[in-house]
Design a protein around this motif. Structure first.
Motif, short mmCIF file in Angstrom:
data_model
loop_
_atom_site.label_atom_id
_atom_site.label_comp_id
_atom_site.label_asym_id
_atom_site.label_seq_id
_atom_site.Cartn_x
_atom_site.Cartn_y
_atom_site.Cartn_z
N GLY A 55 0.79 -1.23 0.00
CA GLY A 55 0.00 0.00 0.00
C GLY A 55 0.82 1.27 0.00
O GLY A 55 0.32 2.34 0.34
N ARG A 83 -7.92 5.96 -2.48
CA ARG A 83 -8.72 4.92 -1.83
C ARG A 83 -8.99 3.77 -2.80
O ARG A 83 -8.87 2.60 -2.47
N ARG A 84 -9.36 4.12 -4.05
CA ARG A 84 -9.61 3.08 -5.06
C ARG A 84 -8.36 2.28 -5.34
O ARG A 84 -8.41 1.06 -5.51
N LEU A 86 -5.87 1.71 -3.31
CA LEU A 86 -5.53 0.88 -2.14
C LEU A 86 -6.50 -0.28 -1.94
O LEU A 86 -6.10 -1.34 -1.46
N THR A 87 -7.76 -0.09 -2.30
CA THR A 87 -8.77 -1.10 -2.01
C THR A 87 -9.17 -1.92 -3.22
O THR A 87 -9.87 -2.93 -3.06
N GLU A 89 -11.22 -0.89 -5.33
CA GLU A 89 -12.61 -0.50 -5.58
C GLU A 89 -12.73 -0.01 -7.02
O GLU A 89 -11.90 0.76 -7.48
#
Length: 114
Positions: A55, A83-84, A86-87, A89
């Motif tokens: 990450g 965020r996308r 890292l996840t 998503e």
């Protein structure tokens, strides 16, 4: 203290920039070799984030178009893109116009394998 001339300072700064760029390239190669490097771009294409193993955020790139946003809007796009990345998503889909009444031959999200 010895006095340093402007040309000497400029050359020292250029050397430091070359060193930074060389280290940046080495780090990028090491991250790629380690695998797991992910690059995610915001839906509007203004922000790109590179995330490595564990990450670690490797890079955040902005386009000129991104700079036209307000600071708060740009911050939200950067945060959402990180965020996308890292996840994993998926990106939100851009708004598409509703199909016309006679466009019912194929569903809007059909994927064709060629």
């Amino acid at each position: 203290m010895a006095e340093v001339s402007n040309p000497q300072l400029i050359e020292e700064m250029r050397w430091q920039l070359r060193e930074i760029e060389a280290r940046k390239a080495e780090n990028a190669k090491a991250l790629a070799a380690a695998g797991g490097v992910t690059e995610v771009t915001s839906p509007e294409g203004t922000v790109t984030v590179t995330v490595g193993p564990g990450g670690v955020i490797g890079e955040v790139r902005l386009t000129e178009k991104a700079m036209a946003s307000s600071a708060s809007a740009l911050g939200e796009v950067i945060t959402a893109t990180i965020r996308r990345a890292l996840t994993g998503e998926p990106a939100p889909r851009p708004n598409r116009p509703a199909p016309a009444e006679d466009d019912h031959d194929e569903p809007a999200d059909t994927v064709f394998d060629l």
